[in-house]
Design a protein around this motif. Structure first.
Motif, PDB file in Angstrom:
ATOM      1  N   VAL A  22      93.859  59.568 114.708  1.00 25.39           N
ATOM      2  CA  VAL A  22      95.280  59.464 114.384  1.00 25.39           C
ATOM      3  C   VAL A  22      96.044  58.716 115.469  1.00 25.39           C
ATOM      4  O   VAL A  22      95.606  58.643 116.616  1.00 25.39           O
ATOM      5  CB  VAL A  22      95.911  60.860 114.201  1.00 25.39           C
ATOM      6  N   ARG A  23      97.183  58.183 115.078  1.00 24.73           N
ATOM      7  CA  ARG A  23      98.114  57.603 116.045  1.00 24.73           C
ATOM      8  C   ARG A  23      99.271  58.589 116.216  1.00 24.73           C
ATOM      9  O   ARG A  23      99.745  59.169 115.247  1.00 24.73           O
ATOM     10  CB  ARG A  23      98.652  56.261 115.558  1.00 24.73           C
ATOM     11  N   LEU A  24      99.710  58.783 117.441  1.00 25.99           N
ATOM     12  CA  LEU A  24     100.852  59.623 117.738  1.00 25.99           C
ATOM     13  C   LEU A  24     102.108  58.750 117.614  1.00 25.99           C
ATOM     14  O   LEU A  24     102.348  57.877 118.435  1.00 25.99           O
ATOM     15  CB  LEU A  24     100.733  60.201 119.149  1.00 25.99           C
ATOM     16  N   LEU A  25     102.884  58.983 116.540  1.00 28.96           N
ATOM     17  CA  LEU A  25     104.097  58.192 116.323  1.00 28.96           C
ATOM     18  C   LEU A  25     105.230  58.629 117.241  1.00 28.96           C
ATOM     19  O   LEU A  25     105.848  57.812 117.910  1.00 28.96           O
ATOM     20  CB  LEU A  25     104.561  58.302 114.869  1.00 28.96           C
ATOM     21  N   ARG A  26     105.535  59.922 117.234  1.00 33.19           N
ATOM     22  CA  ARG A  26     106.624  60.478 118.024  1.00 33.19           C
ATOM     23  C   ARG A  26     106.271  61.888 118.474  1.00 33.19           C
ATOM     24  O   ARG A  26     105.519  62.577 117.802  1.00 33.19           O
ATOM     25  CB  ARG A  26     107.912  60.605 117.198  1.00 33.19           C
ATOM     26  N   PHE A  27     106.846  62.329 119.585  1.00 39.52           N
ATOM     27  CA  PHE A  27     106.733  63.739 119.975  1.00 39.52           C
ATOM     28  C   PHE A  27     108.006  64.155 120.688  1.00 39.52           C
ATOM     29  O   PHE A  27     108.735  63.334 121.241  1.00 39.52           O
ATOM     30  CB  PHE A  27     105.482  64.005 120.819  1.00 39.52           C
ATOM     31  N   TRP A  28     108.315  65.442 120.617  1.00 42.33           N
ATOM     32  CA  TRP A  28     109.528  65.992 121.203  1.00 42.33           C
ATOM     33  C   TRP A  28     109.344  67.483 121.434  1.00 42.33           C
ATOM     34  O   TRP A  28     108.453  68.098 120.875  1.00 42.33           O
ATOM     35  CB  TRP A  28     110.741  65.742 120.297  1.00 42.33           C
ATOM     36  N   GLU A  29     110.199  68.041 122.280  1.00 43.42           N
ATOM     37  CA  GLU A  29     110.177  69.480 122.533  1.00 43.42           C
ATOM     38  C   GLU A  29     111.107  70.184 121.555  1.00 43.42           C
ATOM     39  O   GLU A  29     112.260  69.776 121.397  1.00 43.42           O
ATOM     40  CB  GLU A  29     110.625  69.784 123.960  1.00 43.42           C
ATOM     41  N   GLU A  72     103.301  58.099 122.989  1.00 43.50           N
ATOM     42  CA  GLU A  72     103.681  57.579 121.681  1.00 43.50           C
ATOM     43  C   GLU A  72     103.066  56.209 121.455  1.00 43.50           C
ATOM     44  O   GLU A  72     103.060  55.367 122.344  1.00 43.50           O
ATOM     45  CB  GLU A  72     105.206  57.498 121.563  1.00 43.50           C
ATOM     46  N   GLY A  73     102.497  56.016 120.269  1.00 40.45           N
ATOM     47  CA  GLY A  73     101.861  54.758 119.906  1.00 40.45           C
ATOM     48  C   GLY A  73     100.368  54.722 120.172  1.00 40.45           C
ATOM     49  O   GLY A  73      99.667  53.845 119.679  1.00 40.45           O
ATOM     50  N   SER A  74      99.851  55.672 120.946  1.00 42.28           N
ATOM     51  CA  SER A  74      98.418  55.691 121.268  1.00 42.28           C
ATOM     52  C   SER A  74      97.616  56.339 120.150  1.00 42.28           C
ATOM     53  O   SER A  74      98.139  57.126 119.361  1.00 42.28           O
ATOM     54  CB  SER A  74      98.182  56.449 122.569  1.00 42.28           C
ATOM     55  N   VAL A  75      96.322  56.003 120.110  1.00 37.82           N
ATOM     56  CA  VAL A  75      95.404  56.545 119.103  1.00 37.82           C
ATOM     57  C   VAL A  75      94.549  57.625 119.754  1.00 37.82           C
ATOM     58  O   VAL A  75      94.095  57.477 120.898  1.00 37.82           O
ATOM     59  CB  VAL A  75      94.519  55.429 118.503  1.00 37.82           C
ATOM     60  N   TYR A  76      94.331  58.712 119.014  1.00 35.43           N
ATOM     61  CA  TYR A  76      93.610  59.878 119.513  1.00 35.43           C
ATOM     62  C   TYR A  76      92.572  60.347 118.502  1.00 35.43           C
ATOM     63  O   TYR A  76      92.713  60.100 117.304  1.00 35.43           O
ATOM     64  CB  TYR A  76      94.582  61.056 119.738  1.00 35.43           C
ATOM     65  N   THR A  77      91.572  61.066 119.011  1.00 35.90           N
ATOM     66  CA  THR A  77      90.726  61.875 118.138  1.00 35.90           C
ATOM     67  C   THR A  77      91.244  63.296 118.260  1.00 35.90           C
ATOM     68  O   THR A  77      91.578  63.756 119.351  1.00 35.90           O
ATOM     69  CB  THR A  77      89.240  61.821 118.528  1.00 35.90           C
ATOM     70  N   ILE A 117      95.479  51.457 112.121  1.00 39.32           N
ATOM     71  CA  ILE A 117      96.386  52.594 111.946  1.00 39.32           C
ATOM     72  C   ILE A 117      97.800  52.091 112.207  1.00 39.32           C
ATOM     73  O   ILE A 117      98.079  51.530 113.264  1.00 39.32           O
ATOM     74  CB  ILE A 117      96.026  53.745 112.907  1.00 39.32           C
ATOM     75  N   PRO A 118      98.705  52.281 111.242  1.00 43.22           N
ATOM     76  CA  PRO A 118     100.078  51.772 111.414  1.00 43.22           C
ATOM     77  C   PRO A 118     100.753  52.306 112.678  1.00 43.22           C
ATOM     78  O   PRO A 118     100.440  53.390 113.158  1.00 43.22           O
ATOM     79  CB  PRO A 118     100.809  52.292 110.171  1.00 43.22           C
ATOM     80  N   THR A 119     101.694  51.514 113.193  1.00 44.64           N
ATOM     81  CA  THR A 119     102.437  51.920 114.384  1.00 44.64           C
ATOM     82  C   THR A 119     103.809  52.496 114.033  1.00 44.64           C
ATOM     83  O   THR A 119     104.483  53.045 114.895  1.00 44.64           O
ATOM     84  CB  THR A 119     102.642  50.728 115.338  1.00 44.64           C
ATOM     85  N   GLU A 120     104.229  52.386 112.784  1.00 42.75           N
ATOM     86  CA  GLU A 120     105.502  52.940 112.313  1.00 42.75           C
ATOM     87  C   GLU A 120     105.323  53.402 110.883  1.00 42.75           C
ATOM     88  O   GLU A 120     104.410  52.976 110.186  1.00 42.75           O
ATOM     89  CB  GLU A 120     106.623  51.903 112.353  1.00 42.75           C
ATOM     90  N   HIS A 121     106.237  54.262 110.454  1.00 40.31           N
ATOM     91  CA  HIS A 121     106.239  54.716 109.062  1.00 40.31           C
ATOM     92  C   HIS A 121     107.677  55.044 108.682  1.00 40.31           C
ATOM     93  O   HIS A 121     108.365  55.735 109.421  1.00 40.31           O
ATOM     94  CB  HIS A 121     105.356  55.950 108.888  1.00 40.31           C
ATOM     95  N   PHE A 122     108.091  54.510 107.561  1.00 44.20           N
ATOM     96  CA  PHE A 122     109.452  54.748 107.106  1.00 44.20           C
ATOM     97  C   PHE A 122     109.409  55.475 105.779  1.00 44.20           C
ATOM     98  O   PHE A 122     108.575  55.202 104.926  1.00 44.20           O
ATOM     99  CB  PHE A 122     110.216  53.429 106.930  1.00 44.20           C
ATOM    100  N   ARG A 123     110.310  56.424 105.596  1.00 44.69           N
ATOM    101  CA  ARG A 123     110.475  57.142 104.331  1.00 44.69           C
ATOM    102  C   ARG A 123     111.812  56.719 103.744  1.00 44.69           C
ATOM    103  O   ARG A 123     112.843  56.888 104.373  1.00 44.69           O
ATOM    104  CB  ARG A 123     110.511  58.656 104.579  1.00 44.69           C
TER     105      ARG A 123
END
Length: 185
Positions: A22-29, A72-77, A117-123
């Motif tokens: 997966v790519r981490l799009l955003r994260f926050w507390e 943010e933006g990096s790819v992870y397992t 893996i996309p770097t952005e996603h819009f709804r």
């Protein structure tokens, strides 16, 4: 031999023993304002190669293990996590499930990947859908505006990835701001 990863759309409630890329799009507390800003969790949006977005959550008790690795933006397992049904009161994606990190979770940054893996996603939502959601607390829109124009490079006969440009009008200030977003098709 290529690694086999599970897709986010195939996740079902329960403990997941498979690995997702997966790519981490955003994260926050996420903090509890009623308890002096006490940390509840570190929340995130994860996306896979099929553009499926799910909400991820690291409980406060486990956040120290992962927080310094988040980029943010990096790819992870991602492996060894719990899958829960998405909360109808705090829904950050269209996916029916969410990912919750547990004591066995592993979240490792990849230096490179063969997957696209996309770097952005819009709804996008219709106006009447937005009105239905008003003051329900069920959705958290980032940007609201009017989609004014869509342009594609598909007809431009440009080699390589095709792009779409969206022009969005925001009425927050006078005169209205115009933003253009580019994305790959």
């Amino acid at each position: 031999m290529a690694n086999s990863y599970t897709l986010l759309q195939n996740l079902r409630a329960g403990r997941c023993s498979n690995t997702a890329e997966v790519r981490l799009l955003r994260f926050w507390e996420a903090k509890n304002v009623n308890k002096g800003g006490e940390l509840i969790s570190v929340d995130m949006l994860l996306i896979d190669e099929n553009s499926t977005v799910v909400h991820g959550s690291i409980p406060a008790s486990r956040q120290l293990r992962f927080k310094n690795r988040l980029s943010e933006g990096s790819v992870y397992t991602l492996s060894g996590f719990d899958v829960t049904r998405s909360s109808p009161k705090y829904r950050l994606s269209d996916a029916p499930v969410s990912v919750r990190f547990n004591a066995e979770s592993d979240f490792e940054k990849l230096p490179a990947t063969d997957r696209i893996i996309p770097t952005e996603h819009f709804r996008f939502r219709q106006y009447d859908q937005i009105i239905e959601l008003a003051n329900t607390g069920n959705q958290l829109p980032d940007v609201m505006g009017e989609l004014c124009a869509i342009r594609s490079t598909i007809t431009d006969r440009i080699p390589g990835a095709h792009r779409v440009m969206l022009t969005l009008r925001l009425e927050r200030c006078r005169p209205p701001s115009i933003f253009r977003f580019w994305g790959l098709i």
